[in-house]
Design an enzyme around this catalytic site. Structure first.
Site, PDB file in Angstrom:
ATOM      1  N   MET A  95       1.197  -1.204   0.204  1.00 25.00           N
ATOM      2  CA  MET A  95       0.525   0.020   0.473  1.00 25.00           C
ATOM      3  C   MET A  95       0.894   1.294  -0.184  1.00 25.00           C
ATOM      4  O   MET A  95       1.345   1.253   0.819  1.00 25.00           O
ATOM      5  CB  MET A  95      -1.143   0.052   1.338  1.00 25.00           C
ATOM      6  CG  MET A  95      -1.877  -0.980   1.339  1.00 25.00           C
ATOM      7  SD  MET A  95      -3.142  -0.926   2.638  1.00 25.00           S
ATOM      8  CE  MET A  95      -1.776  -2.444   4.131  1.00 25.00           C
ATOM      9  N   GLY A 183       1.302   4.027   4.399  1.00 23.28           N
ATOM     10  CA  GLY A 183       2.612   2.866   3.924  1.00 23.28           C
ATOM     11  C   GLY A 183       2.626   2.170   4.314  1.00 23.28           C
ATOM     12  O   GLY A 183       3.266   1.800   5.642  1.00 23.28           O
ATOM     13  N   SER A 184       2.923   0.499   4.056  1.00 25.33           N
ATOM     14  CA  SER A 184       2.620  -0.285   4.203  1.00 25.33           C
ATOM     15  C   SER A 184       2.463  -1.618   3.602  1.00 25.33           C
ATOM     16  O   SER A 184       2.512  -1.762   2.657  1.00 25.33           O
ATOM     17  CB  SER A 184       1.503  -0.450   5.710  1.00 25.33           C
ATOM     18  OG  SER A 184       0.672  -0.067   5.606  1.00 25.33           O
ATOM     19  N   ARG A 185       2.063  -3.102   3.936  1.00 24.42           N
ATOM     20  CA  ARG A 185       2.167  -3.583   3.198  1.00 24.42           C
ATOM     21  C   ARG A 185       1.124  -5.111   4.296  1.00 24.42           C
ATOM     22  O   ARG A 185       1.339  -4.711   5.751  1.00 24.42           O
ATOM     23  CB  ARG A 185       2.687  -4.674   2.524  1.00 24.42           C
ATOM     24  CG  ARG A 185       4.005  -5.471   3.624  1.00 24.42           C
ATOM     25  CD  ARG A 185       5.362  -5.557   3.066  1.00 24.42           C
ATOM     26  NE  ARG A 185       4.778  -6.891   2.766  1.00 24.42           N
ATOM     27  CZ  ARG A 185       6.002  -7.632   1.321  1.00 24.42           C
ATOM     28  NH1 ARG A 185       7.265  -6.449   1.194  1.00 24.42           N
ATOM     29  NH2 ARG A 185       5.821  -8.224   0.894  1.00 24.42           N
TER      30      ARG A 185
END
Length: 226
Positions: A95, A183-185
């Site tokens: 993301m 912001g990440s996954r």
């Protein structure tokens, strides 16, 4: 197709303090100087879009694994799922700051375990982020007995992972269970034999996109007549 119940408004509750704060600052600066307030209003729009949290329609199919997040596929590979101690197919969704950051349950199932791991803050698109970044792992058991692990991974600027699920909770596919800021996954670990429906580089939407299909449940032996 079905639309799960949605308990939150279209702006994620996690964003209310941030949005209220920047809008208040923008208004106050506007009263002093309208031109000077323009950057603050632009920032307000960014915060608004970051914390948007639209309801989604989930496609039917009891073996479907739904995307837990909006973003881009950065991994489809066979790995070791250390959280559930088994071999697995891993599908990772990255993301960026322009994606919706609300996280949804990929399958219908019962939460067997939740474990938080403190860590670093590498770029979440990198492979090493899965094992070295701050993360929160949730292991689900489906009605067919499949194990599905969803791992929220912090990114380069993400500083807080939120998970509202608890051990023993029953989640339905597409249910909102957490949020990651900035912001990440999310890594999804699936049982061997699962069929991926996405490829690296594909753009996906939480709840709406099918990541994979779980293998059919193994037939249970019928009792023998005595």
């Amino acid at each position: 197709m079905n639309k799960p119940p949605y308990p939150h408004p279209i702006i994620a509750r996690e964003g209310w303090p941030f949005l209220a704060g920047i809008v208040l600052v923008s208004v106050l600066v506007s009263l002093w100087s309208l031109p000077a307030s323009i950057p603050f209003w632009i920032l307000s729009v960014f915060v608004l879009q970051f914390f948007r949290d639209p309801a989604r329609v989930a496609p039917g199919g009891e073996h479907n694994v739904l995307s837990p997040a909006d973003g881009r596929i950065v991994a489809v590979e066979e790995v070791r799922d250390t959280y559930a101690n088994r071999d697995a197919l891993k599908i990772s969704v990255f993301m960026n700051v322009f994606n919706v950051h609300s996280n949804r349950a990929p399958v219908t199932g019962t939460v067997e375990s939740i474990e938080y791991f403190p860590g670093k803050f590498f770029n979440a698109s990198l492979d090493k982020a899965s094992l070295e970044n701050e993360r929160n792992a949730m292991v689900l058991r489906t009605r067919d007995g499949h194990t599905v692990t969803a791992v929220q991974v912090a990114g380069l600027v993400a500083k807080r992972i939120l998970c509202y699920a608890k051990v023993g909770d029953s989640l339905y596919h597409g249910q909102r269970y957490g949020f990651i800021r900035f912001g990440s996954r999310v890594d999804v670990y699936l049982p061997p034999g699962s069929r991926p429906r996405v490829a690296i580089g594909d753009k996906v939407s939480a709840t709406s996109t099918v990541l994979a299909e779980l293998p059919a449940a193994e037939a249970q032996p019928k009792p023998t007549a005595e």
